[in-house]
Design a protein around this motif. Structure first.
Motif, PDB file in Angstrom:
ATOM      1  N   THR A  35     -30.217   2.194  21.540  1.00  0.00           N
ATOM      2  CA  THR A  35     -29.667   1.672  22.781  1.00  0.00           C
ATOM      3  C   THR A  35     -28.193   2.019  22.840  1.00  0.00           C
ATOM      4  N   PHE A  36     -27.734   2.370  24.022  1.00  0.00           N
ATOM      5  CA  PHE A  36     -26.336   2.743  24.232  1.00  0.00           C
ATOM      6  C   PHE A  36     -25.712   1.677  25.118  1.00  0.00           C
ATOM      7  N   GLY A  37     -24.533   1.203  24.731  1.00  0.00           N
ATOM      8  CA  GLY A  37     -23.902   0.142  25.482  1.00  0.00           C
ATOM      9  C   GLY A  37     -22.413   0.356  25.628  1.00  0.00           C
ATOM     10  N   VAL A  38     -21.841  -0.361  26.589  1.00  0.00           N
ATOM     11  CA  VAL A  38     -20.407  -0.271  26.849  1.00  0.00           C
ATOM     12  C   VAL A  38     -19.859  -1.680  27.088  1.00  0.00           C
ATOM     13  N   PRO A  39     -19.095  -2.206  26.115  1.00  0.00           N
ATOM     14  CA  PRO A  39     -18.339  -3.426  26.390  1.00  0.00           C
ATOM     15  C   PRO A  39     -16.952  -3.044  26.922  1.00  0.00           C
ATOM     16  N   GLU A  40     -16.368  -3.925  27.711  1.00  0.00           N
ATOM     17  CA  GLU A  40     -15.064  -3.654  28.311  1.00  0.00           C
ATOM     18  C   GLU A  40     -14.152  -4.853  28.099  1.00  0.00           C
ATOM     19  N   ASP A  41     -12.894  -4.589  27.720  1.00  0.00           N
ATOM     20  CA  ASP A  41     -11.882  -5.639  27.692  1.00  0.00           C
ATOM     21  C   ASP A  41     -10.752  -5.243  28.635  1.00  0.00           C
ATOM     22  N   GLU A  42      -9.632  -5.934  28.569  1.00  0.00           N
ATOM     23  CA  GLU A  42      -8.576  -5.640  29.536  1.00  0.00           C
ATOM     24  C   GLU A  42      -7.870  -4.314  29.287  1.00  0.00           C
ATOM     25  N   THR A  43      -8.124  -3.678  28.146  1.00  0.00           N
ATOM     26  CA  THR A  43      -7.442  -2.416  27.847  1.00  0.00           C
ATOM     27  C   THR A  43      -8.327  -1.182  27.979  1.00  0.00           C
ATOM     28  N   SER A  44      -9.632  -1.312  27.712  1.00  0.00           N
ATOM     29  CA  SER A  44     -10.469  -0.111  27.734  1.00  0.00           C
ATOM     30  C   SER A  44     -11.953  -0.457  27.677  1.00  0.00           C
ATOM     31  N   MET A  45     -12.751   0.598  27.772  1.00  0.00           N
ATOM     32  CA  MET A  45     -14.197   0.507  27.553  1.00  0.00           C
ATOM     33  C   MET A  45     -14.512   1.331  26.308  1.00  0.00           C
ATOM     34  N   THR A  46     -15.551   0.940  25.589  1.00  0.00           N
ATOM     35  CA  THR A  46     -15.919   1.620  24.349  1.00  0.00           C
ATOM     36  C   THR A  46     -17.405   1.952  24.376  1.00  0.00           C
ATOM     37  N   ASN A  47     -17.759   3.172  24.018  1.00  0.00           N
ATOM     38  CA  ASN A  47     -19.163   3.571  23.923  1.00  0.00           C
ATOM     39  C   ASN A  47     -19.705   3.183  22.554  1.00  0.00           C
ATOM     40  N   LEU A  48     -20.850   2.503  22.549  1.00  0.00           N
ATOM     41  CA  LEU A  48     -21.466   2.053  21.302  1.00  0.00           C
ATOM     42  C   LEU A  48     -22.923   2.489  21.252  1.00  0.00           C
TER      43      LEU A  48
END
Length: 76
Positions: free
Chosen positions: A26-39
């Motif tokens: 599974t591929f996911g993307v969490p986001e915070d106030e600075t960036s998004m990260t591919n996991l």
């Protein structure tokens, strides 16, 4: 970050994708106030419904880097 470094990551769960050709990954993307990260999540991790049920997540994992990839460029 080096290969196998431990990381903690938190943010809003933007989306999860489970392509049928990815052999359960599974591929996911969490986001915070600075960036998004591919996991990338392995099948046992994705069986935990928390990833899809929670609006925000805190993840604990490790970095995997594969250096066997190569790129080439050509000019015409």
């Amino acid at each position: 970050m080096a290969d196998q470094d431990r990381v903690w990551l938190g943010g809003l769960a933007k989306y999860l994708q489970r392509p049928p050709t990815a052999r359960g990954m599974t591929f996911g993307v969490p986001e915070d106030e600075t960036s998004m990260t591919n996991l990338v999540f392995s099948p046992p991790v994705c069986e935990r419904r928390t990833l899809t049920d929670a609006a925000a997540v805190v993840l604990d994992g490790h970095v995997e880097r594969h250096t066997t990839w190569s790129t080439s460029s050509s000019t015409t």
